[in-house]
Design a protein around this motif. Structure first.
Motif, PDB file in Angstrom:
ATOM      1  N   TRP A 711      32.149  44.443  44.666  1.00 30.45           N
ATOM      2  CA  TRP A 711      32.513  43.562  43.548  1.00 30.45           C
ATOM      3  C   TRP A 711      34.028  43.522  43.492  1.00 30.45           C
ATOM      4  CZ3 TRP A 711      29.117  40.541  41.084  1.00 30.45           C
ATOM      5  CH2 TRP A 711      27.772  40.883  41.162  1.00 30.45           C
ATOM      6  N   GLU A 713      37.348  42.038  41.591  1.00 33.86           N
ATOM      7  CA  GLU A 713      37.790  41.532  40.293  1.00 33.86           C
ATOM      8  C   GLU A 713      39.119  40.817  40.460  1.00 33.86           C
ATOM      9  OE1 GLU A 713      38.207  43.133  35.722  1.00 33.86           O
ATOM     10  OE2 GLU A 713      38.950  44.408  37.335  1.00 33.86           O
ATOM     11  N   THR A 725      34.743  38.205  38.280  1.00 32.29           N
ATOM     12  CA  THR A 725      34.323  39.018  39.413  1.00 32.29           C
ATOM     13  C   THR A 725      33.493  38.172  40.365  1.00 32.29           C
ATOM     14  OG1 THR A 725      32.377  39.782  38.198  1.00 32.29           O
ATOM     15  CG2 THR A 725      34.347  41.176  38.102  1.00 32.29           C
TER      16      THR A 725
END
Length: 951
Positions: A711, A713, A725
């Motif tokens: 993930w 960001e 994200t």
């Protein structure tokens, strides 16, 4: 104070409490033993019980009515202990376990059986100000902060007991009580407790004046020490010394001071005291700041502007600047000609400064009849024609009269000059519009516009008369030929009303004897609409932050028009290129926007505005408005994809570029600057903030982990920052970096007994291997590359399954140890990898001498390596594709991809089944069934650890 037991003629016990210590009151009565009760229930049952039992146990119940007084400061936070009812009422068990008496405070309420219970008589507002612990009887402040001023103002005075909580402000100004009714249960310990909580004031309010501008008027003749009350004194909700204590002025101007008086109710009123002599004519107003200060520690103050106005009294009388004026008048002067004007001055205001003029009684009536005095203006005019018998000198004594004053006196000495000869005459004939002696001209009249004809003549016809024009202005006086005594007055250049509106000139005529006469000419210009409105700024540049409030103010446009009247009145209008959501007030010129602007939708607005006057025809001017919408951090970073997928070959070098994460932010500047970071697995992956390059810190091994889910960001640089994200999936592509791993046989030193009676085609054993790679890199082929023994070619290995079978029937000469060197190879690209294992087959009826076999196994086998590579028949999809000559490339690629996926899926299922088979065999202790003789435990044949050679 009397409790609820007074209804039965009993005095209830009472307990008082101060902040420092607990002090039982001396008159506290003993607690009577309660009547027994079989059980206690909820509150409605208990009240119903009291309804029937009360007439019989009034003594028992109300003898336990108790009052407790607590005190605490206002403004305390939640959870502050106010007091413990169990401890303060000394509800402790006696020796008998039933009566309530004063015992040591260290006994716990929980020791009672049944335990004590405390509750408010009704819930009401209990949760708003205090909380009661039902088990311990402790009172605490609640989350609602106690504001003494709000409670006392709302509660009023003398509130009776009723409900669980009431607010009472006692007759004493300093006390504010919070009243609670508490029930102590069960019935055998029942008490009805009245709790008073005195809220002590703290200095949490500053004095405040009701109005910010206070005016006081003082007569200018007010004597020293005059006292005037200042209305609207400051108020302070706090009480006692925390209330308003004193007042002071920031500047006393050396003329005033303040004093404070306190009435019987304790209210303090400031008084202004005059300390000096006042004179309105010298200074008519004094401005200072009045400050109110309370008695808190530290003290708080409030202020207001105090304006002290000095009111006028009639302490000044009219005065003339001169005592005498001299005037002359010709004997032939016309009636109504102004002779002179007198003017007196009174420094007072209004009615006190009204002046009237009159002749003194000493002035002869003949002079009064000849010269008229205007009583309001003081102008003296010739009232009648001067005759031959009129006196040559007149002394006019004029009085200026003021209310309550002695008149001021001035003398006007008028001398009459007798005229023997008649002066020339000027006879006007007006061409332009003339009203009451004033000529009206339009400002746009052309040059040489005629104004009037003047005839100049000598009444006696004896003398030559000449004339000229006196005064300044765009005019000239010309002889009008062929007449000798006619003159024309005309303009000489265009006139501009905006430069000068009024002209005063004179036509002067004189004869050869020196006598002259003047004819005053007044010219008033009329305004024309000859000026267009002019914007102060022809280019108006504005900025506004996006997401503005509806109907937000932008600017006030200002245009001026030099014309007068309606011609100079300007109205404002938007140009045709202005968006509909902009509004311009036609009267005030205020420009607003009715909707929210979005910089990302449009950053700059450019349109025109018009300023139009009210002339006929109207004139207008145009200005340009440029509005720049400033960015606001109202857009989160946005990834171009919600999910990113990257295919990376395994063993990719550390810090190599895996892929680019593209992100945008519709904002600009710092708000549009985006920083990327890896949220999870940041120990393995890192991202370049500036370029969005995703890298792996270490080399990745597909066999350890075939895919990674990250993930990422994105955070912008706004205040506050916004973020978003995205999901990143990294799939590792297999490369051929693992040779096949032989799982069976487990060692080159293991062997298997083969009975001579084994039939040809029978399965003797197998070689089982796995490859950690995938796809073609994991497709394994088996081959025998070396043989040793009596007739080792009697055994054959299946290249796909690794099964070793007997090809020919065993002969008597085939007894002994057969050694097969098996090569296990993958189909990797570009270079296949392989491993080897030695398969030992002992042909005999039985194993009678294991040591003999082990000695044979220890010897280095002299095996010649065969060059023949293992072959696995794979369907050549390429040929099939070539047969279809005109197929598009896209279809061919689709078929190949589908085949690859099907093949990989099949290989995965196959490997899983093989592993399951292997585990199943391990569960059976690797028991291998021979074709004829049954099962032989291979573990009993192994004497050395597994040794699998990798070539």
């Amino acid at each position: 104070m009397r409790g609820g037991g007074d209804a039965c003629g009993l005095r209830a016990g009472a307990v008082s409490w101060s902040r420092a210590t607990w002090r039982p009151r001396p008159d506290m009565g003993s607690l009577s033993r309660p009547s027994s009760s079989a059980s206690h229930g909820n509150l409605p049952h208990l009240l119903l019980f009291f309804l029937f039992v009360r007439p019989f146990n009034c003594l028992a119940s109300y003898s336990r009515a108790t009052e407790i007084l607590y005190s605490l400061n206002e403004g305390l936070p939640a959870g502050v202990l106010i007091g413990s009812l169990a401890e303060d009422l000394r509800l402790l068990p006696s020796a008998g376990g039933q009566d309530l008496q004063s015992q040591s405070s260290q006994h716990s309420v929980a020791e009672r059986n049944p335990p004590l219970s405390f509750s408010l008589a009704s819930q009401g507002l209990s949760g708003q100000y205090v909380t009661l612990d039902n088990r311990s009887g402790e009172l605490h402040t609640s989350a609602q902060e106690i504001d003494r001023e709000a409670l006392c103002l709302e509660g009023g005075r003398g509130t009776a007991w009723g409900g669980s909580i009431s607010i009472s402000s006692s007759p004493s100004a300093d006390s504010c009580l919070l009243l609670l009714d508490v029930l102590v249960l069960p019935q055998e310990y029942f008490r009805f407790v009245k709790v008073k909580i005195a809220i002590r004031d703290i200095n949490d309010n500053a004095p405040r004046f009701p109005i910010s501008q206070i005016s006081v008027w003082v007569p200018e003749n007010a004597p020293v020490n005059t006292r005037l009350a200042i209305e609207h004194p400051a108020v302070d909700p706090d009480m006692g010394t925390n209330g308003v204590q004193t007042y002071r002025l920031l500047d006393y101007h050396r003329m005033f001071t303040l004093d404070v008086e306190e009435n019987e109710n304790g209210e303090r009123t400031p008084y202004l005291i005059v300390m000096g002599l006042l004179d309105r004519e010298t200074q008519d107003q004094y401005v200072s700041i009045i400050i109110a200060e309370d008695g808190g520690s530290p003290p708080l103050i409030g202020s207001a502007t105090l304006t002290i106005g000095i009111s006028d009294i009639n302490d000044n009388c009219p005065l003339f600047t001169d005592s005498q004026i001299n005037m002359t008048v010709y004997g032939n002067a016309t009636v109504g000609t102004p002779i002179a004007a007198v003017q007196a001055v009174d420094r007072d205001l209004g009615n006190n400064a009204q002046i009237t003029y009159s002749y003194s009684q000493k002035v002869p009536q003949a002079s009064k009849d000849l010269f008229h005095l205007n009583e309001n203006t003081g102008v003296i005019k010739l009232f009648s024609k001067i005759g031959g018998s009129v006196l040559q000198t007149h002394k006019l004594t004029i009085l200026a009269n003021g209310p309550g004053c002695i008149p001021a006196v001035i003398t006007a000495l008028v001398t009459i000059i007798r005229v023997i000869f008649r002066p020339p005459e000027i006879v006007p004939r007006y061409i332009a519009n003339e009203i009451d002696g004033i000529i009206y001209l339009k400002e746009l009249e052309p040059i040489n516009t005629p104004i009037a004809f003047f005839t100049i003549r000598d009444p006696e016809g004896k003398y030559k008369v000449s004339c000229y024009l006196e005064g300044e202005g765009p005019f000239r006086l010309l002889p009008y030929k062929p007449y000798s005594n006619e003159y024309l007055l005309e303009t000489t250049k265009p006139m501009d009303y905006e430069l000068q509106q009024f002209y005063e000139i004179a036509i002067v005529a004189w004869n050869s004897e020196g006598f002259q006469v003047k004819k005053m000419i007044k010219v008033q210009l009329l305004d024309d609409n000859d000026n267009a409105p002019v914007f102060l700024q022809p280019l108006v540049e504005l900025t506004i932050e996006e997401n503005n409030a509806p109907n937000a103010f932008l600017t006030k446009l200002d245009a001026t028009d030099a014309d007068s009247g309606e011609r100079g009145q300007v109205s404002y209008f938007l140009g045709p290129d202005a968006p509909s959501y902009f509004s311009l007030d036609s009267v005030t010129g205020i420009l607003t926007v009715s909707t929210q602007l979005d910089r990302e939708e449009k950053e700059t607005y450019r349109y025109t505005v018009r300023a139009v006057d009210s002339g006929k025809p109207p004139q207008e001017s145009v200005a340009t408005v440029i509005i720049t919408v400033l960015d606001k951090n109202d857009n989160s970073p946005r990834f171009i994809n919600k999910d990113f997928s990257f295919f990376v070959p395994e063993n990719f070098p550390g810090y190599g570029e895996i892929g680019v994460i593209s992100v945008t932010d519709a904002d600009t500047g710092q708000n549009g600057w985006v920083a990327l970071s890896v949220v999870n697995q940041s120990d393995i992956f890192v991202i370049d903030t500036g370029k969005g390059l995703l890298r792996a810190k270490v080399s990745l091994d597909r066999e350890q982990q075939s895919s990674y889910t990250l993930w990422v960001e994105a955070v912008d640089g706004g205040m506050p920052p916004l973020s978003s994200t995205a999901k990143i999936t990294i799939l590792l592509l297999d490369i051929n970096d693992n040779p096949p791993l032989v799982l069976f046989p487990q060692s080159n030193m293991s062997y298997l007994l083969v009975l001579p009676s084994t039939l040809p085609g029978s399965l003797v054993t197998e070689v089982y291997a796995v490859d950690k790679d995938t796809g073609m890199n994991a497709v394994i082929a088996y081959s025998i590359i070396g043989r040793r023994g009596p007739r080792p070619e009697s055994f054959r290995i299946d290249p796909k399954t690794g099964n070793i079978t007997l090809e020919e029937a065993l002969l008597q000469t085939d007894y002994g140890l057969h050694r097969l060197l098996v090569k296990v190879s993958d189909h990797g690209y570009p270079e296949p990898l392989h491993s080897t294992v030695m398969v030992n087959l002992f042909v005999n009826d039985t194993v009678s001498n294991e040591s003999y076999i082990e000695n044979l196994l220890r010897k280095e086998p002299e095996i010649s390596i065969e060059e023949k590579e293992p072959q696995i028949s794979i369907e050549p999809t390429q040929r099939k594709g070539e047969s279809v000559s005109c197929m598009p490339t896209l279809v061919a690629l689709s078929v190949i991809s589908l085949s690859s996926i099907t093949f990989l899926t099949g290989m995965g299922i196959y490997i899983c089944l093989r592993r399951e088979k292997k585990h199943h065999r391990e569960d059976e202790n690797l028991e291998v069934q021979t074709p004829l003789k049954g099962k032989i435990d291979l573990h009993r044949r192994e004497r050395k650890p597994i040794d699998i050679s990798n070539i």
